[in-house]
Design a protein around this motif. Structure first.
Motif, PDB file in Angstrom:
ATOM      1  N   SER A 106      -4.005  -1.315  -8.714  1.00  0.00           N
ATOM      2  CA  SER A 106      -4.252  -1.623  -7.302  1.00  0.00           C
ATOM      3  C   SER A 106      -5.717  -1.985  -7.088  1.00  0.00           C
ATOM      4  O   SER A 106      -6.027  -2.881  -6.302  1.00  0.00           O
ATOM      5  N   VAL A 131      -1.377   2.927 -11.908  1.00  0.00           N
ATOM      6  CA  VAL A 131      -1.195   2.383 -10.563  1.00  0.00           C
ATOM      7  C   VAL A 131      -2.549   2.222  -9.876  1.00  0.00           C
ATOM      8  O   VAL A 131      -2.830   1.199  -9.242  1.00  0.00           O
ATOM      9  N   ASP A 132      -3.421   3.251 -10.041  1.00  0.00           N
ATOM     10  CA  ASP A 132      -4.761   3.163  -9.449  1.00  0.00           C
ATOM     11  C   ASP A 132      -5.509   1.943  -9.980  1.00  0.00           C
ATOM     12  O   ASP A 132      -6.094   1.176  -9.207  1.00  0.00           O
ATOM     13  N   TYR A 154       0.831  -1.198   0.000  1.00  0.00           N
ATOM     14  CA  TYR A 154       0.000   0.000   0.000  1.00  0.00           C
ATOM     15  C   TYR A 154       0.872   1.257   0.000  1.00  0.00           C
ATOM     16  O   TYR A 154       0.616   2.214  -0.735  1.00  0.00           O
ATOM     17  N   TRP A 176       3.907   1.396  -1.115  1.00  0.00           N
ATOM     18  CA  TRP A 176       4.608   1.456  -2.394  1.00  0.00           C
ATOM     19  C   TRP A 176       3.754   2.213  -3.410  1.00  0.00           C
ATOM     20  O   TRP A 176       4.243   3.066  -4.142  1.00  0.00           O
ATOM     21  N   GLU A 177       2.456   1.891  -3.393  1.00  0.00           N
ATOM     22  CA  GLU A 177       1.523   2.562  -4.297  1.00  0.00           C
ATOM     23  C   GLU A 177       1.585   4.075  -4.071  1.00  0.00           C
ATOM     24  O   GLU A 177       1.712   4.860  -5.014  1.00  0.00           O
ATOM     25  N   ASN A 178       1.524   4.512  -2.808  1.00  0.00           N
ATOM     26  CA  ASN A 178       1.634   5.929  -2.481  1.00  0.00           C
ATOM     27  C   ASN A 178       2.956   6.505  -2.969  1.00  0.00           C
ATOM     28  O   ASN A 178       3.012   7.617  -3.486  1.00  0.00           O
TER      29      ASN A 178
END
Lengths: 255, 270
Positions: free
Chosen positions: A245, A241-242, A191, A193-195
């Protein structure tokens, strides 16, 4: 009475809004005068024809890969450091260590990534290295706190069983505690990493590499076509990425 | 005692390392750069200046002004964002659809088609990070708080517009449908049918976003959008450790206070 207080609060909010505009003295009339609008239009028009030449796309690809690498390595370092700090912060090594570790985690977390990046550029020079370190520092604070909570909430029995059977402390942690918290640690790290992918693309504004640095340079040189392509690349990266995820959450988490 | 799963775990680790290797070279990670004699000395000096933080009278006056400016940027930006987000949220929401009245809550295709451009616009507004907007506006309107206000207004209008539209759709649609069915105008149906139920949640989300806007306005200062961040950037460039320390302290206190205030407001107003 409570109703009156609510109206007073709302009044205070409105007052704060008006006071803000008065304080800043923004020249809105000047901002929407024909001259200024024409200038803004010219400026915006420069972005309408993004540079999609092959050489520039290759550069963009490199920048995007660098952004991804910064975020991945930064998150990995942060997960390792976070785990190291989470052990004392979860109260495993005594009260003094616990308080000290918590203070350190809070300090790491409270300073935004971009401020860390500006500091790291001073400390380690321009380039993606500074961005990676900045992401690692801030994320270590965030992950350390989350990891400590996960460690506190995991049942102690498996580790105790290993200890009672004659295992050392390391063995008790690795074979007793870690298997239980592992999925949670992994989920938190992914999570973040996504940010961090999103964050890594803008850290370059203070000279810390990646797509942000390309955007900053092209804007400084008034190359608006190139700047437009970098912004498009950022947008694509964020949307990708959105989407990824959301897809992986549906695929792996909700069953 | 041997770990029966040791071999697969070792192989998995090796595989992960092989995948991360190009990343390591791309990110140019070099912890040693922190400890090179030149870097370490300047940084040590810089950090050594952190205590005591700067506290001369004219610096404190500057700091106070910068702090007020940061607060004002966040508040003014949020005000503009609210003004943009309300109409955008109304346009993007299905809650007041007339065609949906007789179709079991599903709007006609042309209504959906008209809503999509608004939703797309909101997505673009919020998907470009606020600091990118700030950088673009700094080049367009010059250094200073105006760029920060505009950047917050645009990004947060995108976020608030989307969330407002969702809140309008999530509250009980009965009152609004009854009003619309009785021939009320859509604005009246919104004011008397939707707003009373949605106001609490909207306020609470807006106050939370205001808290985020304060943090964002400090960060945006680093690209020249005014406030505390711009001063911090200047002090860092001059290696003035004691000034940076004072500003970091003020920033932490500001974030803490905003957190408390936002909690108080949310608990009172909802």
């Amino acid at each position: 009475m409570s109703r009156l207080l609510n109206y007073l609060l709302l009044g205070a909010l409105l007052l704060a809004m008006v006071a803000s505009f008065r304080f800043l003295q923004i020249d809105f009339v000047g901002l929407i005068s024909p001259d200024a609008l024409e200038q803004m239009g010219d400026y915006a028009a420069g972005f309408l024809a993004p540079d999609l030449s092959r050489t520039y796309l290759e550069e963009l690809g490199h920048g995007a890969l660098q952004t991804l690498a910064m975020s991945a390595i930064g998150t990995l370092l942060a997960a390792l450091a976070g785990l190291l700090l989470a052990l004392p912060a979860a109260g495993r090594w005594g009260l003094v260590a616990e308080q000290a570790a918590r203070l350190l985690l809070n300090a790491l977390r409270a300073i935004p990534e971009l401020v860390w990046a500006a500091l790291m550029v001073l400390a380690a020079g321009l380039g993606p290295n500074a961005g990676t370190l900045a992401l690692a520092l801030h994320t270590a604070g965030v992950l350390g706190r989350l990891f400590a909570e996960a460690l506190e909430n995991t049942p102690a029995e498996p580790a105790e069983a290993v200890r009672l059977a004659g295992g050392g402390r390391v063995a008790a942690f690795v074979y007793g505690t870690l298997p239980g918290v592992w999925p949670q640690l992994l989920a938190y790290s992914l999570y973040r990493w996504e940010n961090n992918i999103r964050m890594a693309s803008v850290l370059g504004f203070v000279g810390a590499g990646g797509l942000g640095q390309m955007l900053y340079m092209s804007l400084s040189l008034f190359q608006h076509a190139q700047a437009a392509s970098v912004i498009l690349a950022m947008l694509l990266l964020v949307l990708a990425v959105d989407a990824f995820s959301a897809w992986s959450r549906q695929r792996w988490l909700s069953r | 005692v041997r770990d029966p799963a040791a071999l697969p775990r070792l192989l998995l680790t090796l595989l992960a390392l092989a995948l991360l290797w190009p990343g390591l070279s791309l990110s140019e990670l070099n912890l040693g750069a922190l400890f090179e004699p030149g870097n370490a000395r300047t940084m040590g000096q810089f950090l050594g200046d952190f205590w005591p933080p700067a506290h001369e009278a004219d610096f404190l006056a500057l700091l106070w002004r910068a702090t007020l400016e940061t607060l004002a940027i966040a508040t003014a930006g949020m005000t503009l964002a609210l003004l943009l987000a309300l109409p955008a949220g109304l346009l993007a929401s299905r809650a007041l659809s007339l065609s949906a009245l007789y179709r079991g809550g599903r709007p006609a295709w042309w209504g959906a088609l008209l809503r999509w451009p608004v939703r797309g616009l909101l997505i673009v507004l919020r998907s470009v990070p606020e600091i990118v907007w700030a950088l673009l506006f700094v080049r367009a309107v010059g250094l200073g708080p105006t760029a920060g206000v505009l950047a917050i207004a645009i990004t947060y209008a995108g976020m608030l517009g989307k969330v407002y539209a969702e809140i309008f759709e999530s509250v009980d649609g009965g009152p609004a449908r009854a009003l619309l069915g009785a021939g009320a105008s859509r604005l009246a149906a919104f004011c008397y049918g939707v707003l009373p139920n949605a106001a609490g949640e909207m306020l609470s989300y807006s106050v939370y976003r205001w808290e985020c806007a304060i943090r964002a306005s400090v960060v945006m200062g680093f690209v020249g959008a005014g406030g505390l961040g711009q001063q911090m950037d200047l002090s860092m460039r001059m290696f003035a450790g004691e000034e940076v320390a004072a500003m970091l302290l003020v920033f932490l206190v500001l974030v803490l206070l905003a957190d408390q205030l936002s909690r108080l407001l949310r608990s009172r107003l909802t």
